[in-house]
Design a protein around this motif. Structure first.
Motif, PDB file in Angstrom:
ATOM      1  N   GLN A   4      -5.785  -7.615   0.202  1.00  0.00           N
ATOM      2  CA  GLN A   4      -6.513  -7.959   1.408  1.00  0.00           C
ATOM      3  C   GLN A   4      -7.336  -8.603   1.484  1.00  0.00           C
ATOM      4  N   SER A  23      -3.739  -4.162  -7.508  1.00  0.00           N
ATOM      5  CA  SER A  23      -4.637  -3.379  -6.374  1.00  0.00           C
ATOM      6  C   SER A  23      -4.698  -3.363  -4.867  1.00  0.00           C
ATOM      7  N   TYR A  24      -5.200  -2.598  -4.008  1.00  0.00           N
ATOM      8  CA  TYR A  24      -5.290  -2.826  -2.561  1.00  0.00           C
ATOM      9  C   TYR A  24      -6.047  -3.980  -2.469  1.00  0.00           C
ATOM     10  N   SER A  25      -7.184  -4.214  -2.817  1.00  0.00           N
ATOM     11  CA  SER A  25      -8.401  -5.058  -2.418  1.00  0.00           C
ATOM     12  C   SER A  25      -7.350  -6.595  -2.395  1.00  0.00           C
ATOM     13  N   GLN A  75       2.554   1.888  -3.096  1.00  0.00           N
ATOM     14  CA  GLN A  75       1.691   2.588  -4.423  1.00  0.00           C
ATOM     15  C   GLN A  75       0.880   3.558  -4.696  1.00  0.00           C
ATOM     16  N   ARG A  85      -1.596  10.296  -7.666  1.00  0.00           N
ATOM     17  CA  ARG A  85      -0.488   9.586  -6.225  1.00  0.00           C
ATOM     18  C   ARG A  85       0.472  10.317  -6.285  1.00  0.00           C
ATOM     19  N   LEU A 122      -6.799   3.549  -4.116  1.00  0.00           N
ATOM     20  CA  LEU A 122      -7.018   2.321  -3.746  1.00  0.00           C
ATOM     21  C   LEU A 122      -8.107   1.415  -3.962  1.00  0.00           C
ATOM     22  N   TYR A 123      -9.467   2.477  -4.157  1.00  0.00           N
ATOM     23  CA  TYR A 123     -10.342   2.057  -4.159  1.00  0.00           C
ATOM     24  C   TYR A 123     -11.284   2.577  -5.943  1.00  0.00           C
ATOM     25  N   ASN A 131      -9.391   6.727   1.190  1.00  0.00           N
ATOM     26  CA  ASN A 131      -9.056   5.772   0.190  1.00  0.00           C
ATOM     27  C   ASN A 131      -8.990   5.892  -1.079  1.00  0.00           C
ATOM     28  N   LEU A 191       0.315  -1.333  -0.207  1.00  0.00           N
ATOM     29  CA  LEU A 191      -0.063   0.200  -0.010  1.00  0.00           C
ATOM     30  C   LEU A 191       0.306   1.497  -0.073  1.00  0.00           C
TER      31      LEU A 191
END
Lengths: 601, 585
Positions: free
Chosen positions: B113, B108-110, A221, B415, B391-392, B386, A218
């Motif tokens: 997770q 990606s972030y998800s 990124q 970013r 991130l989403y 987020n 995270l």
């Protein structure tokens, strides 16, 4: 991670002696194993001998029948050798498995006896590695290591015996390359070990980099640092590759080198045979046998470097295992324990001082978590402990079960100092319900009686009924046999709590310790839980770390803990009217519940 | 085997080296295959010499010399084989691992997770290394094996085809045995592994639940259960050992049979004068040369199977498409960001969730202003911020920066203009300076500047090597507050147009917090900031405060306005006053 990667020396007499102790119960088996190794080695060395007999006696004299007999005998030897080899391979595995079974159980048992203080210091992941992987590494040493070393030594001895008895000169000539072989192997082993160490080091670096950057992906990124991180990784990855390539070089030189030394030896055999052929001391069969001996001789020596690695990792593992076994963080058990067959459930804290860590130099004063705590609870009373975060509530209940020993003062149960009671005897009388319900994978029943066969199913059911867990259990497929996943993953928070209540109840404790969960549940579950707590507290002495207004209001006494000290004591109304710490805690934590309760009714 | 096909592009990069490698395999085989013949000639000559009592040393020396000489050449080729094929395998391993990480970086972030780090690590280590085995040994041994087999067989057949066939009767059995037994071994090994993981789980559960176990005095029971499981594991191991122990003795027996057959029938031929004793010796040597290929055959098959399975798993990761990336929607002419943010009826629902985490968020944050977000745990505060660095992506509505949908702004532009201090501070085991700089090339003065604003500078000066102090496992351990302040410095260092502090001052004491906020104020001039906090003291000076509850904005206004409203904010305010009072009692 890093500590696991360090490679120590390959042989440590002290560790080895201690390891060998584990073989003692199986010394008979080990002896048989060694005996079988001797047989196998001998038979292995017989192979070239048979060739010699066949060539020199049977073929040379044209004795067809003799040749058949030799071939048959050879065949019989082969079969016998195969059988013994099979039995031996199985036996060594058996010995290894038995030994590590004992070792594993010893570690596990030791872990069960260690105090919570130990668990506070040691990450669980590391302990699991001790019970599983480290022990597994030792298995390799016990099974393939020890007996096989014997077998290698015997093979070499047997070959040497046959060589020298067959032809002294030829034996000396063909063995003349031995120093070269030893030196080569030694050099290779040294270089390969260095390279191997470098590879391990780089692997560890790759792993920790990966671990860190996957966890921190995270951050990489959102700060757009993917490219930079990648470059860094690529550099480490490249260093790993180069270390490997370096070690490939040593292997690339070593294996052909060994072959070359073998060829050299064969060349020497031919030359010597030629020079001595006329004297008639060398026969064709002998030469053929020697060529075979020559090949057989290299294997055990080549194996050495592999054995060395096994030994090296085994030493490192055993060091860690023994370190764990030598840890003596065990609560001192009284020499003449006081009996506590039936407890009345009377509790008293008398000027208790407690700190988790006592500075070793003695000059600094410890960080007291509890300071001069005194209170007493009569049998059957419910006492609520309230306080802000960090007030020391959890410590009080840990001390009652004697998970830690106090530094000053006394904790008494039925008037007996708990340090004079065996911890197990003490704990049998205390039912503990922790905030974070811990469920084991298995079934519902097993989570209530925790595998205690003295608590039969009907008692389990009765306990579940009392706390109102029976209803949801009935709905589960298989009811009390319904599967519970690791950490109770398929159950709701409320269900888990009810189960833990049932668990406490099933053990019929005289004293109940309840650390109420703060997590919110839906109204229906909340009502169920409140009713269950009421039932749970009936007829027993209870200490409750309360988060529910209802629990507090129903308790006989409230102890207000603040910064490790007892600051106020009394019942709800008394304390409220005092306008002190309790009043503020009430407004902070419990008042809303009153509002909600009112609006609900 | 199909998954292995995707390795072809990797191998293609080293095509030339691989071809050379295969050629060296041919070379080493050609030179080693003739050596038994030389030995055989030497023996025949010796025999002839012995019988005729003539002196024959010079010829013998030739054969001996040839054996050694050929061995040198063959050895040189073998050396080259390892230096080419195995080295290439390390190169491709390197490429593969690099590709693996760079692909992960795009996901990606998800994705992370839902995927435990441990799993990904296992793929990166075990799977890549078993694929490497396919590339190195998996290429070297089969080519070597097949070649040796063919050459040896040709040699033997041309010498005496009948004897060859007789001698080879047990050989197919060897391959069958290897194949069958290794299959049994593989199955039993899988069963054993299963039990091993049960044993591990049991230990894990026991140790995690040690408090419960001790409370209920269940140690003895746990030991019993563990013993039972350990015993089962032992039995499974022994069942496996039965199969494993069978493999080698059986193989040696079969090979031994070949030798016996050769010895007997070959011997008969020698007695009858149809074959020389030297040829018989060559035959025996050839048989020994065949043992290894027979064994390797079964072994390599296993390698390939494991490698294919591993490559399949790696492929699944490499084929997963990043959910969030630049698309056709991206407007590459956007290179700057001003910092004007607008949430336009934004809703967001997590994957597989029934309830939206955010619902109908409408909010405008002007450039240069400060927005504070407060709310209970789980009210959607973090989810809301987020969405900014994507991130989403929003499920409904639009999130605009400077009037552009965030999905149209190139990810790097977006970013690099956002300084995000996440709730869980994450620092790398690196020096303080590298953690703050984190890839930027700015000089030390800006590191110091950033550290002063975030109030970590003074702490750093007390560290043994100041900014060059390592943190993490191999260095010093920072306190929670120090970590947060370092992480703030890292964000400030990037001079972002938008700064997000997600509960980033929670471990910092109130005095230091005030100091940081004061210094941030002048730094944030002209920049937009979003602060999430549980503490009223952190948010009270913000230009706008919004209160989130169950994913919705339920209150908005200034500190005074919200306190006067008497809602959630006022309640939080009240409670914090109480806590302060308690603290001082």
């Amino acid at each position: 991670m890093h500590e696991e990667e360090v490679l120590g020396k390959a042989y440590d007499a002290r560790l080895m002696r201690r390891l060998l102790k584990y073989l003692r119960p199986y010394r008979g088996h080990v002896a048989v194993g060694i005996a079988m190794s001797i047989v196998i080695s001998g038979m292995e060395a017989l192979r070239p001998y048979f060739t010699k007999i066949a060539v020199d006696q049977d073929i040379a004299s044209g004795d067809k029948h003799g040749l058949l007999m030799t071939a048959l005998l050879f065949f019989v030897v082969l079969v016998v050798r195969g059988l013994v080899q099979y039995a031996n391979a199985y036996l060594t595995q058996w010995i290894g498995q038995r030994t590590i079974f004992d070792l594993r159980m010893e570690i596990f048992q030791h872990l069960q006896n260690l105090s919570l203080k130990f668990y506070d210091k040691n990450p669980i992941g590391r302990l699991i590695t001790r019970v599983t992987n480290d022990v597994e590494v030792l298995n390799e040493m016990f099974s393939s290591g020890i007996v096989m070393v014997f077998s290698d030594v015997f093979t070499i001895a047997a070959i040497l015996y046959f060589m020298f008895t067959m032809n002294l000169g030829l034996a000396l000539v063909s063995l003349s390359v031995l120093p070269l072989l030893f030196y080569g192997t030694f050099l290779f082993r040294k270089k390969a070990r260095e390279a191997y160490r470098e590879v391990r080091l780089q692997i560890a670096r790759i792993n920790s980099f990966m671990q860190e950057h996957i966890t921190g992906m995270l951050v990489d990124q959102i700060f757009n640092r993917e490219k930079k991180s990648f470059d860094k990784f690529s550099a480490i990855n490249g260093a790993h590759r180069d270390a490997n390539i370096k070690s490939i070089f040593y292997y690339a030189v070593f294996y052909p080198g060994i072959d070359l030394i073998g060829a050299l030896s064969i060349g020497l055999i031919i030359w010597y045979a030629g020079a001595n052929a006329l004297e008639g001391t060398v026969t064709i069969g002998t030469i053929m046998a020697f060529v075979q001996f020559n090949e057989m001789f290299w294997r055990p020596i080549r194996d050495l470097s592999e054995k060395y690695n096994i030994l090296q990792t085994a030493m490192a593992s055993s060091e860690r295992v023994f370190q764990l076994l030598d840890d003596t963080s065990v609560l001192p058990s009284p020499q003449h324990p006081a009996a506590l067959e039936h407890s009345k459930g009377e509790i008293e804290f008398r000027n208790v001082w407690f700190a988790y860590n006592i500075p070793s130099d003695g000059a600094q004063s410890p960080e007291w978590v509890l300071k001069d705590i005194s209170f007493s609870i009569k049998p059957g009373e419910t006492v609520a402990i309230v306080g802000h975060t960090g007030a020391g509530k959890t410590s009080i209940i840990s001390l009652l079960s004697r998970f830690y020993d106090i530094q000053k003062g006394e904790i008494l149960v039925d008037g007996v100092n708990i340090q004079h009671i065996k911890p197990q005897d003490l704990r049998r009388h205390i039912g503990v319900v922790l905030q974070d319900v811990f469920l084991f994978s298995g079934d519902i029943k097993g989570n209530i009686n925790l595998g205690d066969f003295l608590i039969p199913l009907d008692r389990v059911k009765a306990a579940a009924r009392v706390v109102g867990a029976h209803r949801f259990i009935e709905q589960l497929p298989g009811e009390y046999d319904a599967e519970v996943k690791e950490r109770g993953a398929t159950l709701s928070v409320g269900q888990k709590q009810l189960l833990s209540f049932a668990r406490a109840l099933a053990f019929h404790p005289k004293i109940l310790v309840l650390d109420e969960a703060t997590s919110s549940v839906d109204t229906e579950s909340e009502l169920l839980i409140q009713a269950a707590i009421k039932k749970l507290l009936q007829g027993r002495t209870a200490i409750v770390i309360a988060h529910r207004l209802s629990t507090i209001q129903n308790s006989d006494k409230i102890i207000v803990l603040h910064k490790g000290e007892v600051r106020e004591m009394g019942n709800h109304q008394e304390l409220l009217s005092r306008n002190g710490i309790y009043r503020r805690l009430y407004e902070l934590q419990y008042k809303d519940q009153e509002v909600k309760a009112q609006s609900a009714t | 085997m199909k998954p292995l096909l995707r390795l072809l592009p990797y191998l293609a990069r080293y095509k030339k080296t691989l071809i050379v490698g295969i050629l060296t395999v041919v070379g080493s085989n050609l030179f080693s295959i003739v050596q038994p013949l030389f030995l055989g000639y030497a023996i025949d000559e010796l025999k002839a010499g012995m019988e005729s009592k003539t002196y024959i040393t010079s010829d013998l020396l030739l054969w001996a010399g040839l054996i050694v000489g050929f061995s040198v050449i063959a050895g040189f080729f073998t050396f080259l084989t390892r230096q080419t094929i195995i080295v290439v395998s390390r190169h491709t391993e390197f490429d593969l691992r690099n590709d693996f990480l760079s692909h992960l970086q795009k996901l990606s972030y998800s994705y992370f997770q839902n995927k435990p780090t441990g799993d990904l690590m296992a793929h990166a280590t075990n799977d890549i290394s078993s694929v490497r085995n396919v590339l190195g040994p998996g290429i070297m041994y089969p080519s070597d094996t097949i070649l040796t087999f063919v050459l040896v067989l040709t040699m033997m057949l041309t010498r005496d085809w009948q004897l060859t066939l007789l001698a080879l009767i047990p050989m197919p059995l060897v391959s069958i045995v290897v194949y069958r037994v290794s299959k049994v071994i593989h199955d039993r090994f899988t069963e054993r592994q299963e039990l091993f993981s049960r044993l591990t789980t049991r230990a894990q559960e026991n140790l995690s639940g040690i408090r419960v176990i001790k409370s209920y005095v269940r140690e003895a029971f746990e030991i019993d259960e563990f013993r039972k499981l350990s015993w089962d594991y032992l039995k499974k191991n022994l069942v496996l050992a039965k199969a494993q122990s069978l493999l080698w003795p059986l193989m040696f027996l079969l090979v031994g049979c070949s030798i016996v057959l050769t010895m007997y029938f070959g011997g008969l031929r020698v007695i009858d004068g149809r074959m020389t004793i030297g040829t018989l010796s060559a035959f025996m040597s050839y048989l020994l040369m065949l043992i290894w290929p027979m064994i390797a055959f079964g072994w390599v098959l296993n390698l390939l199977q494991q490698g294919a399975a591993s490559m399949g798993r790696l492929g699944a990761i490499l084929d997963s498409i990043p959910e969030i990336r630049d698309t056709v929607q991206t407007n590459h002419s956007l290179t700057e960001i001003e910092g004007r943010i607008e949430f336009r009826s934004v809703s967001f629902t997590h994957k597989n969730a029934n309830q939206p985490a955010l619902q109908d968020i409408d909010l405008k944050i002007e450039k240069g202003t400060t927005l504070a977000i407060v709310g209970y745990t789980g009210s959607g505060k973090t989810t809301m911020v987020n969405l900014l660095p994507r991130l989403y992506d929003v499920t409904e509505g639009q999130l605009l920066i400077d009037g552009n949908d965030v999905r149209s702004i190139p990810l790097t532009v977006l970013r690099s203009n956002i300084g995000y201090v996440p709730q869980e501070t994450f620092l790398f085991s690196d020096t303080i300076a590298d953690n703050i700089r984190y890839g930027l090339d700015n000089g030390d003065s800006s590191i110091q500047q950033a550290s002063e604003i975030s109030q970590i500078h003074k702490d750093v000066n007390d560290f043994p090597k100041q900014y060059d102090t390592m943190i993490g496992e191999r260095g010093i351990t920072l306190s929670g507050g120090q970590k947060q302040r370092t992480s703030i410095a890292r964000a400030i260092m990037r001079e972002p147009k938008i700064l997000i502090l997600d509960d980033a001052l929670s471990s910092v004491d109130t005095y230091t917090e005030e100091e940081i906020l004061r210094r941030l104020k002048s730094f944030m001039e002209g920049r937009t900031s979003i602060i999430i906090s549980h503490r009223i003291s952190t948010v009270k000076d913000a230009d706008l405060i919004v209160v989130l509850d169950k994913g919705q904005i339920v209150e908005r206004g200034s500190h005074e306005e919200l306190v006067a409203q008497g809602g959630i904010y006022a309640d939080l305010h009240q409670k914090q006053l109480l806590e302060k009072e308690l603290e001082s009692m």
